[in-house]
Design a protein around this motif. Structure first.
Motif, PDB file in Angstrom:
ATOM      1  N   LYS A 178       0.839  -1.213   0.000  1.00  0.00           N
ATOM      2  CA  LYS A 178       0.000   0.000   0.000  1.00  0.00           C
ATOM      3  C   LYS A 178       0.871   1.260   0.000  1.00  0.00           C
ATOM      4  CE  LYS A 178      -3.595   2.202   2.835  1.00  0.00           C
ATOM      5  NZ  LYS A 178      -4.722   1.948   3.719  1.00  0.00           N
ATOM      6  N   VAL A 179       0.590   2.183  -0.938  1.00  0.00           N
ATOM      7  CA  VAL A 179       1.310   3.467  -0.952  1.00  0.00           C
ATOM      8  C   VAL A 179       0.406   4.641  -0.641  1.00  0.00           C
ATOM      9  CG1 VAL A 179       3.288   3.124  -2.473  1.00  0.00           C
ATOM     10  CG2 VAL A 179       1.084   3.673  -3.461  1.00  0.00           C
ATOM     11  N   SER A 180      -0.899   4.422  -0.650  1.00  0.00           N
ATOM     12  CA  SER A 180      -1.788   5.571  -0.462  1.00  0.00           C
ATOM     13  C   SER A 180      -3.147   5.101   0.041  1.00  0.00           C
ATOM     14  CB  SER A 180      -1.957   6.302  -1.809  1.00  0.00           C
ATOM     15  OG  SER A 180      -2.945   7.299  -1.729  1.00  0.00           O
ATOM     16  N   GLY A 181      -3.789   5.948   0.837  1.00  0.00           N
ATOM     17  CA  GLY A 181      -5.134   5.649   1.319  1.00  0.00           C
ATOM     18  C   GLY A 181      -5.980   6.909   1.345  1.00  0.00           C
ATOM     19  N   LEU A 182      -7.294   6.725   1.296  1.00  0.00           N
ATOM     20  CA  LEU A 182      -8.239   7.846   1.269  1.00  0.00           C
ATOM     21  C   LEU A 182      -9.198   7.762   2.440  1.00  0.00           C
ATOM     22  CD1 LEU A 182      -7.444   7.910  -1.828  1.00  0.00           C
ATOM     23  CD2 LEU A 182      -9.802   8.498  -2.241  1.00  0.00           C
ATOM     24  N   LEU A 183      -9.562   8.912   2.945  1.00  0.00           N
ATOM     25  CA  LEU A 183     -10.533   8.972   4.045  1.00  0.00           C
ATOM     26  C   LEU A 183     -11.615   9.973   3.654  1.00  0.00           C
ATOM     27  CD1 LEU A 183     -11.203   8.133   6.970  1.00  0.00           C
ATOM     28  CD2 LEU A 183      -9.808  10.068   7.730  1.00  0.00           C
ATOM     29  N   LEU A 184     -12.829   9.471   3.395  1.00  0.00           N
ATOM     30  CA  LEU A 184     -13.944  10.308   2.940  1.00  0.00           C
ATOM     31  C   LEU A 184     -14.877  10.582   4.100  1.00  0.00           C
ATOM     32  CD1 LEU A 184     -15.852  11.504   0.701  1.00  0.00           C
ATOM     33  CD2 LEU A 184     -16.731   9.195   0.420  1.00  0.00           C
ATOM     34  N   GLU A 185     -15.191  11.854   4.323  1.00  0.00           N
ATOM     35  CA  GLU A 185     -16.143  12.227   5.371  1.00  0.00           C
ATOM     36  C   GLU A 185     -17.077  13.286   4.791  1.00  0.00           C
ATOM     37  OE1 GLU A 185     -14.101  11.819   9.494  1.00  0.00           O
ATOM     38  OE2 GLU A 185     -12.694  12.895   8.212  1.00  0.00           O
ATOM     39  N   GLY A 186     -18.351  13.260   5.216  1.00  0.00           N
ATOM     40  CA  GLY A 186     -19.272  14.224   4.633  1.00  0.00           C
ATOM     41  C   GLY A 186     -20.528  14.398   5.463  1.00  0.00           C
ATOM     42  N   ASP A 187     -21.408  15.248   4.955  1.00  0.00           N
ATOM     43  CA  ASP A 187     -22.667  15.487   5.648  1.00  0.00           C
ATOM     44  C   ASP A 187     -23.794  15.531   4.615  1.00  0.00           C
ATOM     45  OD1 ASP A 187     -24.295  15.900   7.774  1.00  0.00           O
ATOM     46  OD2 ASP A 187     -23.887  18.046   7.949  1.00  0.00           O
ATOM     47  N   ARG A 235     -29.206  14.375   0.277  1.00  0.00           N
ATOM     48  CA  ARG A 235     -28.204  14.853  -0.683  1.00  0.00           C
ATOM     49  C   ARG A 235     -26.914  15.177   0.065  1.00  0.00           C
ATOM     50  NH1 ARG A 235     -30.514  15.105  -5.491  1.00  0.00           N
ATOM     51  NH2 ARG A 235     -28.902  16.284  -6.550  1.00  0.00           N
ATOM     52  N   LEU A 236     -25.820  15.048  -0.657  1.00  0.00           N
ATOM     53  CA  LEU A 236     -24.507  15.271  -0.062  1.00  0.00           C
ATOM     54  C   LEU A 236     -24.249  16.784   0.009  1.00  0.00           C
ATOM     55  CD1 LEU A 236     -22.144  13.564   0.911  1.00  0.00           C
ATOM     56  CD2 LEU A 236     -21.447  13.297  -1.470  1.00  0.00           C
ATOM     57  N   LEU A 237     -24.179  17.336   1.232  1.00  0.00           N
ATOM     58  CA  LEU A 237     -23.996  18.785   1.386  1.00  0.00           C
ATOM     59  C   LEU A 237     -22.543  19.183   1.157  1.00  0.00           C
ATOM     60  CD1 LEU A 237     -26.129  19.424   4.580  1.00  0.00           C
ATOM     61  CD2 LEU A 237     -26.599  20.247   2.267  1.00  0.00           C
ATOM     62  N   TRP A 238     -21.651  18.482   1.841  1.00  0.00           N
ATOM     63  CA  TRP A 238     -20.220  18.697   1.634  1.00  0.00           C
ATOM     64  C   TRP A 238     -19.499  17.383   1.840  1.00  0.00           C
ATOM     65  CZ3 TRP A 238     -17.457  17.183   5.806  1.00  0.00           C
ATOM     66  CH2 TRP A 238     -18.029  17.319   7.075  1.00  0.00           C
ATOM     67  N   ALA A 239     -18.338  17.296   1.268  1.00  0.00           N
ATOM     68  CA  ALA A 239     -17.520  16.095   1.464  1.00  0.00           C
ATOM     69  C   ALA A 239     -16.063  16.518   1.542  1.00  0.00           C
ATOM     70  CB  ALA A 239     -17.708  15.121   0.301  1.00  0.00           C
ATOM     71  N   VAL A 240     -15.370  15.935   2.511  1.00  0.00           N
ATOM     72  CA  VAL A 240     -13.929  16.139   2.653  1.00  0.00           C
ATOM     73  C   VAL A 240     -13.265  14.813   2.258  1.00  0.00           C
ATOM     74  CG1 VAL A 240     -12.068  16.407   4.341  1.00  0.00           C
ATOM     75  CG2 VAL A 240     -14.081  17.906   4.449  1.00  0.00           C
ATOM     76  N   VAL A 241     -12.391  14.874   1.276  1.00  0.00           N
ATOM     77  CA  VAL A 241     -11.639  13.671   0.903  1.00  0.00           C
ATOM     78  C   VAL A 241     -10.183  13.895   1.301  1.00  0.00           C
ATOM     79  CG1 VAL A 241     -11.028  12.034  -0.903  1.00  0.00           C
ATOM     80  CG2 VAL A 241     -13.161  13.323  -1.079  1.00  0.00           C
ATOM     81  N   GLY A 242      -9.750  13.124   2.308  1.00  0.00           N
ATOM     82  CA  GLY A 242      -8.347  13.201   2.731  1.00  0.00           C
ATOM     83  C   GLY A 242      -7.570  12.121   2.015  1.00  0.00           C
ATOM     84  N   ILE A 243      -6.358  12.475   1.608  1.00  0.00           N
ATOM     85  CA  ILE A 243      -5.510  11.462   0.961  1.00  0.00           C
ATOM     86  C   ILE A 243      -4.081  11.579   1.482  1.00  0.00           C
ATOM     87  CG2 ILE A 243      -5.242  12.956  -1.100  1.00  0.00           C
ATOM     88  CD1 ILE A 243      -4.872  10.287  -2.707  1.00  0.00           C
ATOM     89  N   GLY A 244      -3.504  10.436   1.739  1.00  0.00           N
ATOM     90  CA  GLY A 244      -2.085  10.378   2.089  1.00  0.00           C
ATOM     91  C   GLY A 244      -1.393   9.528   1.041  1.00  0.00           C
ATOM     92  N   ILE A 245      -0.296  10.044   0.476  1.00  0.00           N
ATOM     93  CA  ILE A 245       0.517   9.257  -0.464  1.00  0.00           C
ATOM     94  C   ILE A 245       1.930   9.177   0.118  1.00  0.00           C
ATOM     95  CG2 ILE A 245       1.394   9.026  -2.834  1.00  0.00           C
ATOM     96  CD1 ILE A 245      -0.890  10.777  -3.828  1.00  0.00           C
TER      97      ILE A 245
END
Ligand code: BTN
Length: 272
Positions: A133-142, A148-158
């Motif tokens: 594994k070289v990278s992962g994503l963390l999706l959080e939202g409301d 309906r999806l109001l906002w979404a934060v997509v965190g990524i580490g590479i």
């Protein structure tokens, strides 16, 4: 290690809105947590859609399933992106698909590595004959009351330039682009390439075009024997990953021939 400067990044971007508002902090607890705090505080400081929060070091970087995400200072790419999708909740997985597809393509373009995606959103490269594994994503939202999806934060580490001895110990073995490609990989061109691709895929998705076909082509999980662990209950099952449904869920046929549709779980590729 080279510094990441917002001015240089923006000069390298071809985006219209993604990364045009950008904050780079030398150190934070977690870019996802800080970005969510900025959203919650509201007012004039509320970040706009397309905002990118970058850091060189996280003291409390978070992964999926309450895991930690660790990287030595200035070694890696650690960032969170803000979207205001106004999409139906069922399309939430489109965000992880399009961001992981963009990251996979950017890594392939900026290095000589082939990248695979392990469901749901881990990026893998081959090292010493097996996937790491070289990278992962963390999706959080409301969501709004009408789903309906109001906002979404997509965190990524590479993991970019982490030396082998400093990679975190994890159930899924970790690699960095440095350890897999055998050379230092400059962070800024990789980051700019990634953000340019994210905006392109996001706009296609906003026009109703699912990122699923391109994402599925890179999926290494299908056809493989897998161990699925449901972290909330601790239950697990052995089976074979058969397909992906429209919502991006993983369809697994267990060893007794029963079919399971998995929305969220820890999925390990079983070597048999
Ligand atoms: C995973 O593989 O479990 C997801 C890892 C996500 C890590 C990134 S690093 C930037 C952002 N901020 C965090 O605290 N986590 C994400």
């Amino acid at each position: 290690m080279e510094d990441l400067q917002v001015g240089e990044l923006q000069a390298a971007l071809s985006t219209k809105w993604l990364g045009r508002h950008c904050l780079m902090l030398p150190e934070v607890d977690s870019t996802n947590d800080l970005l969510k705090e900025m959203i919650r505080q509201g007012g004039d400081g509320r970040p706009p859609a397309g905002f990118v929060l970058l850091t060189d070091f996280q003291k409390r970087g978070r992964g999926r399933l309450a895991r930690r995400w660790e990287a030595p200072p200035k070694s890696s790419l650690l960032l969170s992106l803000l979207f205001h999708p106004d999409w139906p909740a069922e399309r939430m997985n489109w965000l992880t698909m399009l961001v992981s597809l963009a990251a996979a393509e950017a890594i392939e373009t900026q290095t000589e590595l082939a990248v695979g995606i392990k469901w749901p959103n881990d990026l893998m490269v081959r090292q010493s004959g097996s996937w790491h594994k070289v990278s992962g994503l963390l999706l959080e939202g409301d969501f709004s009351a009408d789903g309906r999806l109001l906002w979404a934060v997509v965190g990524i580490g590479i993991n970019v330039n982490i030396p082998g001895g400093e990679l975190p110990e994890a159930a899924t073995p970790a690699a960095s682009l440095l350890t897999a490609a055998g050379r230092h990989v400059p962070r800024l061109p990789l980051l700019a390439d990634f953000l340019n691709r994210v905006e392109k895929y996001y706009e296609q998705a906003a026009n109703g075009r699912s990122p699923q076909p391109g994402w599925e082509e890179k999926l290494i999980t299908l056809g493989q024997p897998v161990l699925v662990t449901f972290t909330e209950t601790g239950r697990s099952l052995n089976g074979r990953a058969e397909s992906i449904d429209d919502a991006g869920h993983l369809v697994v046929l267990d060893d007794d021939g029963r079919q399971h549709t998995i929305a969220a779980a820890d999925v390990t590729l079983r070597e048999i």
